[in-house]
Design a protein around this motif. Structure first.
Motif, PDB file in Angstrom:
ATOM      1  N   ASP A  89       1.044  -1.387  -0.230  1.00  0.00           N
ATOM      2  CA  ASP A  89      -0.239   0.002  -0.155  1.00  0.00           C
ATOM      3  C   ASP A  89       0.742   1.397  -0.709  1.00  0.00           C
ATOM      4  OD1 ASP A  89      -2.185  -2.085   0.250  1.00  0.00           O
ATOM      5  OD2 ASP A  89      -3.096  -1.337   2.218  1.00  0.00           O
ATOM      6  N   MET A  90       0.585   2.323  -0.494  1.00  0.00           N
ATOM      7  CA  MET A  90       1.370   3.505  -0.474  1.00  0.00           C
ATOM      8  C   MET A  90       0.171   4.771   0.306  1.00  0.00           C
ATOM      9  SD  MET A  90       2.912   5.749  -3.221  1.00  0.00           S
ATOM     10  CE  MET A  90       3.644   4.672  -4.146  1.00  0.00           C
ATOM     11  N   LEU A  91       0.928   5.269   1.227  1.00  0.00           N
ATOM     12  CA  LEU A  91       1.018   6.608   1.755  1.00  0.00           C
ATOM     13  C   LEU A  91       1.152   7.915   1.081  1.00  0.00           C
ATOM     14  CD1 LEU A  91       1.646   6.170   5.743  1.00  0.00           C
ATOM     15  CD2 LEU A  91      -0.721   5.167   4.194  1.00  0.00           C
ATOM     16  N   CYS A  92      -0.157   8.583   0.520  1.00  0.00           N
ATOM     17  CA  CYS A  92       0.164   9.680  -0.301  1.00  0.00           C
ATOM     18  C   CYS A  92      -0.898  10.918   0.632  1.00  0.00           C
ATOM     19  CB  CYS A  92      -0.275   9.650  -1.553  1.00  0.00           C
ATOM     20  SG  CYS A  92      -1.445   8.796  -2.340  1.00  0.00           S
ATOM     21  N   ARG A  93      -1.039  12.671   0.059  1.00  0.00           N
ATOM     22  CA  ARG A  93      -1.417  13.367   0.496  1.00  0.00           C
ATOM     23  C   ARG A  93      -3.029  12.943  -0.125  1.00  0.00           C
ATOM     24  NH1 ARG A  93      -1.333  16.094   4.243  1.00  0.00           N
ATOM     25  NH2 ARG A  93      -0.321  18.601   3.687  1.00  0.00           N
ATOM     26  N   PRO A  94      -4.226  14.138   0.206  1.00  0.00           N
ATOM     27  CA  PRO A  94      -5.577  13.801  -0.623  1.00  0.00           C
ATOM     28  C   PRO A  94      -5.371  14.472  -1.894  1.00  0.00           C
ATOM     29  CG  PRO A  94      -5.240  14.380   1.796  1.00  0.00           C
ATOM     30  CD  PRO A  94      -3.816  14.820   1.790  1.00  0.00           C
ATOM     31  N   HIS A  95      -5.030  15.468  -1.933  1.00  0.00           N
ATOM     32  CA  HIS A  95      -4.735  16.445  -2.991  1.00  0.00           C
ATOM     33  C   HIS A  95      -3.054  16.943  -4.053  1.00  0.00           C
ATOM     34  CE1 HIS A  95      -7.989  17.886  -1.750  1.00  0.00           C
ATOM     35  NE2 HIS A  95      -7.458  18.610  -0.697  1.00  0.00           N
ATOM     36  N   ASN A  96      -2.229  15.149  -3.667  1.00  0.00           N
ATOM     37  CA  ASN A  96      -1.308  14.844  -4.126  1.00  0.00           C
ATOM     38  C   ASN A  96      -1.196  13.468  -3.812  1.00  0.00           C
ATOM     39  OD1 ASN A  96       1.507  14.405  -5.008  1.00  0.00           O
ATOM     40  ND2 ASN A  96       2.406  15.928  -4.519  1.00  0.00           N
ATOM     41  N   ARG A  97      -1.485  12.985  -5.741  1.00  0.00           N
ATOM     42  CA  ARG A  97      -1.460  11.668  -5.069  1.00  0.00           C
ATOM     43  C   ARG A  97      -0.602  10.996  -6.224  1.00  0.00           C
ATOM     44  NH1 ARG A  97      -7.214   8.935  -3.949  1.00  0.00           N
ATOM     45  NH2 ARG A  97      -7.541  11.023  -2.263  1.00  0.00           N
ATOM     46  N   PRO A  98       0.071   9.666  -6.638  1.00  0.00           N
ATOM     47  CA  PRO A  98       0.339   9.641  -7.669  1.00  0.00           C
ATOM     48  C   PRO A  98      -0.088   8.880  -7.971  1.00  0.00           C
ATOM     49  CG  PRO A  98       0.780   7.863  -5.815  1.00  0.00           C
ATOM     50  CD  PRO A  98       0.038   8.877  -5.141  1.00  0.00           C
ATOM     51  N   THR A  99       0.071   7.993  -9.828  1.00  0.00           N
ATOM     52  CA  THR A  99      -0.887   7.971 -10.261  1.00  0.00           C
ATOM     53  C   THR A  99      -0.903   6.604 -10.187  1.00  0.00           C
ATOM     54  OG1 THR A  99       0.015   9.450 -12.520  1.00  0.00           O
ATOM     55  CG2 THR A  99      -1.539   7.202 -13.138  1.00  0.00           C
TER      56      THR A  99
END
Lengths: 418, 301
Positions: free
Chosen positions: A299-309
């Motif tokens: 799984d990956m953690l990212c930011r709500p308005h900056n996500r990877p493809t």
């Protein structure tokens, strides 16, 4: 002290081994017993001079055949930096080794013989350095002693290379006139090139600015391992261990977990040495969240308005590394990307690239050993990726042949395939 | 600059990443532990990787029986503190069981017997990944070895057929009976190890520090007088102020004359040294130009 990883490419003829030997010798990294061993071996092989290549050619077959087969890693340091050299052979049949050595490099040194100018091999090395997005490229114009330290010749070679480099994506290009054999401009500025006002090679390696090469903008945290102590002291502890792959993460940050899409907030970022206020690449940390969510490796953690493809369809430049069977449309492989592993099918080979001329062959049906091409693939589950040019960590993948378990391909992601 | 990591912190992060990757992808990993400085640093890195949990794998000592007593005492105390399970693969037991034959003569060494003992230990416990503390700066065959180094069902390394290793994407796939040797401190140098021991205030066995010891000279090396070596004609024991740069089998690990009694003094000494640690202190590597490569091919560490 900072650390700089650099790759060198070239063959004995370019003076690459001499250059590395010079760097190690002049920074007092070669030890007496190693030098003695090399001298003994040189005498035994009937060589008239101490062959510094023997320092890096570590395997029996290499010494016997006088060739370099594989990537060798060498280490030296100055009071300013620790250096890791990935020393790779330069011939076309070793493209896969160059790609390997270049994959982790901050800087590449391409050697050019001042007498011969920019050869096919030099162009190939520079292209691979740009393909692997090594941020800094140094063109060491070697054997300046054999052209009488002529400024005009240096400028000619520079112009010739610059014309070619226009076609490449090179962010930082530095030219240095050197003589590896005599040490001109390797460690110290040389009195033989009064017209050259740039740094010596070592000085450049010590000073080149690498801190801003990392991605500090897009927070990416691939979950590597879930830590659950199940001890009395840490009964309900649940932490997500991993290496930060991009951006800066801080306690209190809102995060989104992929693929589930659930949101939470970072409660703390912990290490054996205590909690930290922020984490950035390449720190290895453990992230704890405010909410109980089902999260596992991959799984990956990212930011709500900056996500990877997030996609199953991936478009990538692939370097094929297997001599056993070629890549072709329909090949079924395993992909490893960040901490995810999945099955993939090769959907299309858009073109094969001639790495000497950069021309594209759109009729190519396969990629053989050491060939590079643009490939679209479909994976069984979505991968969470960024363009390789934006993030080398979330933009890279390897391909594995499930029948042999060999690593057969290296991919640099261009984006989502249509 | 705010977002810089020192070289030690970068090396540490890389090693922790490798430990976690193996714990996540393998079923039965194991950490090789000799009580030497490299394996002590490895143990600390493994603790860091899984804190606050304990190590999710056991530790194995390939025991030649020719140990420094100070190192054995340290081993047991340190592993107890870490709360990890110790598996001992004993060369003595392999000799007693007739699986290997002890060399004879005054130069007899149990070095080569370790390989079989190690491979038997791997098979007995069905380990599929072994963490080793080898570093690429140690030796030129090691300079070309991968971080994830594949071993076939005979435990052998094939240097000409290694898997490409790119970025930090490691391929640890194996079939039944095969295994991977994993070297998390591949990119550390001897000096990095000492700097880390200092930075982290890590305890190490007393033989690393200067002490008075009864030694004798053989092949230009100072070997300790012990029940495990027989003096040859002309070899006379004397007392010298020495320390060890590496810790291995007592019968083939040489001491160096040194007054370095603190980590700072050792770092100063290592920084100024003109001889590699294996060249200075290991009889086992002096056999030939390719001694290490040949032993590694057979399955050695």
């Amino acid at each position: 002290m900072e650390m700089l990883r650099f790759a060198t490419a070239g063959s004995v003829d370019d003076g690459k081994s001499t250059l590395i030997g010079r760097l190690l010798y002049d920074t007092k990294t070669i030890f007496q017993d190693q030098l003695d061993a090399v001298e003994r071996a040189s005498v035994q092989m009937g060589s008239d001079y101490t062959n510094l290549a023997l320092l890096t050619d570590g395997l029996r077959a290499e010494r016997e055949q006088g060739i370099t087969i594989d990537v060798a890693y060498r280490y030296f340091s100055t009071p300013k930096r620790k250096f890791i050299i990935a020393d790779t052979p330069g011939h076309i049949q070793y493209t896969r080794n160059m790609v390997t050595g270049a994959s982790t490099a901050d800087l590449a040194i391409v050697l050019i013989d001042a007498r011969k100018g920019v050869l096919e091999q030099s162009r190939r090395h520079a292209f691979l350095a740009s393909l692997l997005r090594i941020p800094h490229l140094v063109l060491a114009v070697n054997k300046m002693d054999l052209v009488d330290y002529d400024e005009g010749r240096f400028e000619e070679v520079k112009e010739e290379f610059r014309a070619f480099a226009m076609k490449l994506d090179v962010a930082d290009l530095t030219f240095i006139p050197v003589s590896a054999l005599h040490g001109d401009n390797v460690v110290e500025r040389s009195i033989n090139t009064p017209w050259y006002d740039g740094p010596s090679l070592l000085h450049h390696l010590e000073e080149v600015h690498i801190a801003s090469d990392r991605n500090l903008i897009d927070p990416r945290f691939p979950v590597q391992y879930v830590i659950r102590p199940q001890s009395d002291q840490f009964h309900d502890y649940r932490g997500y261990a991993g290496t930060v792959a991009g951006g800066v993460m801080r306690p209190g940050d809102e995060v989104v977990v992929l693929p589930s899409g659930f949101g939470s907030t970072i409660k703390s970022i912990e290490t054996f040495d205590g909690p930290v206020d922020e984490a950035f690449a390449p720190m290895a940390v453990t992230v704890r969240l405010r909410d109980e969510i089902d999260i596992s490796r991959g799984d990956m953690l990212c930011r709500p308005h900056n996500r990877p493809t997030s996609s199953q369809d991936i478009d990538a430049m692939v370097c094929w590394m297997s001599g056993r069977s070629p890549l072709s449309t329909g090949s079924r492989l395993v992909v490893k990307h960040t901490t995810r592993t999945a099955k993939v099918i090769i959907k299309q080979l858009a073109y094969r690239l001639d790495i000497n001329t950069l021309s594209r062959d759109e009729d190519a049906g396969t990629l053989k050993l050491n060939e590079i091409g643009r490939v679209t693939m479909r994976s069984q589950v979505p991968l969470f990726f960024d363009e390789y040019r934006r993030n080398r960590s979330t933009g890279s993948l390897i391909l594995i042949d499930e029948t042999t378990n060999d690593t057969v391909g290296a991919g640099m992601i261009l984006g989502e395939a249509n | 600059m705010a977002y810089d990591l020192s070289h030690l912190r970068q090396l540490e992060a890389e090693s922790i990443h490798i430990f976690r990757e193996v714990a996540a992808e393998f079923e039965r990993p194991c950490l090789l532990f000799s009580g030497g400085k490299d394996s002590i640093v490895m143990l600390r890195l493994a603790e860091k990787a899984f804190w606050p949990a304990r190590l999710p794998f056991p530790v194995m000592h390939v025991d030649t029986g020719h140990n420094f007593p100070e190192v054995m005492e340290f081993r047991d105390r340190r592993l107890d503190e870490a709360g990890v399970r110790l598996v001992v693969a004993s060369v003595q037991k392999a000799i007693d069981d007739g699986r290997v034959v002890e060399e004879t003569g005054p130069r007899a060494s149990r070095n080569r017997l370790q390989t079989r003992t190690l491979l038997d230990g791997i098979e007995e416990h069905r380990f599929d990944a072994l963490f080793g503390g080898a570093r690429r700066d140690e030796e030129k065959a090691r300079a070309k070895e991968r971080v994830f180094s594949f071993r076939d069902e005979f435990g052998q390394w094939d240097p000409k057929n290694q898997r490409p290793e790119l970025w930090s994407l490691y391929n640890g796939r194996t079939r039944q009976g095969e295994h991977i040797r994993v070297f998390p401190i591949s990119n550390w140098t001897e000096l990095d190890i000492w700097q880390y021991i200092r930075a982290e205030d890590i305890e190490i066995p007393s033989v690393y520090f200067s002490h008075r010891r009864e030694v004798f000279e053989r092949d230009g090396m100072l070997l300790s007088v012990s029940p495990f070596v027989t003096l040859m004609n002309g070899e006379t024991p004397f007392v010298e102020t020495v320390r060890y740069r590496t810790v291995g089998d007592m019968s083939c690990t040489g001491a160096v004359e040194s007054a370095a009694g603190t980590i700072e003094a050792i770092i100063a000494e290592v920084s100024a040294s003109r001889i590699t640690e294996r060249g200075a202190t290991r009889a086992d590597d002096r056999v030939s130009e390719a001694a290490m490569e040949d032993r590694k091919k057979e399955g050695y560490f």
